[in-house]
Design an enzyme around this catalytic site. Structure first.
Site, PDB file in Angstrom:
ATOM      1  N   HIS A 258      -2.771  -1.179   4.662  1.00 38.86           N
ATOM      2  CA  HIS A 258      -4.243  -1.205   4.694  1.00 38.86           C
ATOM      3  C   HIS A 258      -4.758  -1.679   6.038  1.00 38.86           C
ATOM      4  O   HIS A 258      -4.024  -2.219   6.880  1.00 38.86           O
ATOM      5  CB  HIS A 258      -4.789  -2.080   3.562  1.00 38.86           C
TER       6      HIS A 258
ATOM      7  N   CYS B 176       1.749  -7.225   2.272  1.00 38.61           N
ATOM      8  CA  CYS B 176       1.198  -5.913   2.616  1.00 38.61           C
ATOM      9  C   CYS B 176       1.378  -5.630   4.103  1.00 38.61           C
ATOM     10  O   CYS B 176       1.634  -6.529   4.901  1.00 38.61           O
ATOM     11  CB  CYS B 176      -0.279  -5.837   2.244  1.00 38.61           C
TER      12      CYS B 176
END
Length: 320
Positions: A195, A211
């Site tokens: 992301h 992440c």
């Protein structure tokens, strides 16, 4: 003025504004080669401004924070000084993995995308911390794509922040203040995303909860390229070896904290990769250069062996 321009060209000083097209590179130009980007002898530098830090320059050129520090071991991270020559890494050895889909090399903190046989797309990334929030290794896929994602922090992350005196909101709506940024890919590994981020200084560092973070401008370019179902291969390769024409190069990064290795262990890995790259035969390599590269990782491809020049055989003919 002409003299100054000539000197700039000779030392490879580059402009302060990077080209977006520089992130999309041709594949290696010879079968069996592994290097993309500028030829290794074309070293790129930028002159620091008085107010610059190395981190400012890394963000400007969309490089990782650790990457630019490794490439400039004698430049002060926080006060390079006006006019200091800062090396801009611009050539990369591809990881030792199938050249398809997305390949993520965690020690390098870099993502490689192979959309087709004509190009390679590469970006700096941030990854998970070395504690309980490591980015997992292995093969997976892109299961979904979300533009303008929302974020509901898990209870574990809320509790961690609260222990540090930081209160998270229970829900973050889509928008620029969302920690996931404006674009997100959902991986087949539950709970993990690629992301955007609103904390750009963390790109190129181990600061996330597992992440993979990208610069906003990078993922904006990357998002429409990648299809749902694309393979993702996450590897741990602190040592890479590969050819550029008739020269064998070594590119090294520090070991990840969770997979430490002694110098002897790193040496054995490097020698195995060198032998593998040279068709199963160990060449006569530059030992001092190999030792220095393994002891002080720079993330820069370094020449360690050159193939002997083949002299064409002279065919003698007899006139009749």
């Amino acid at each position: 003025m002409k003299t100054r321009l000539l000197i700039s060209l000779l030392i490879g000083v580059v402009a302060a504004v990077p080209s977006a097209s520089a992130l999309t590179l041709p594949p290696p130009d010879r079968p069996g080669d592994s290097l993309i980007g500028n030829p290794p002898h074309e070293v790129k530098y930028v002159a620091a401004k008085q107010e610059d830090t190395l981190i400012d320059i890394a963000v400007n050129f969309r490089l990782g924070q650790d990457q630019i520090v490794l490439a400039n071991p004698y430049v002060d991270r926080w006060l390079p000084g006006a006019g200091a020559q800062v090396r801009i890494p611009s050539s990369f050895l591809l990881p030792n993995a199938p050249r398809e889909g997305i390949v993520i090399n965690l020690p390098e903190m870099r993502i490689y995308y192979f959309p087709d046989a004509t190009k390679v797309v590469t970006y700096a990334i941030g990854i998970g911390r070395e504690d309980d929030w490591k980015t997992p290794l292995g093969k997976t896929r892109i299961l979904g794509k979300t533009e303008r994602p929302s974020w509901t922090p898990p209870k574990s992350i809320i509790a961690e922040h609260l222990a540090d005196g930081d209160v998270l909101e229970p829900y973050y709506p889509p928008g620029p203040d969302n920690p996931l940024g404006l674009y997100a890919f959902r991986l087949g590994i539950p709970g993990y995303l690629i992301h955007s981020t609103n904390k750009t200084n963390g790109v190129g560092m181990r600061v996330s909860h597992g992440c993979i973070r990208m610069y906003p401008a990078d993922i904006e370019q990357f998002f429409p390229m990648v299809k749902t179902g694309t393979t993702v291969n996450i590897v741990n390769q602190p040592i890479k070896v590969g050819w550029y024409h008739d020269t064998l190069y070594l590119e090294t990064y520090p070991q990840m904290e969770e997979t430490p290795a002694t110098f002897e262990q790193r040496l054995h890995v490097a020698l195995d990769l060198i032998e593998q790259a040279n068709g199963g035969k160990m060449p006569v390599i530059k030992g001092a250069i190999l030792k220095a590269a393994l002891e002080k990782a720079s993330g820069i491809p370094i020449a360690i062996y050159e193939r002997p020049v083949q002299t064409p055989a002279i065919v003698q003919s007899q006139a009749h």
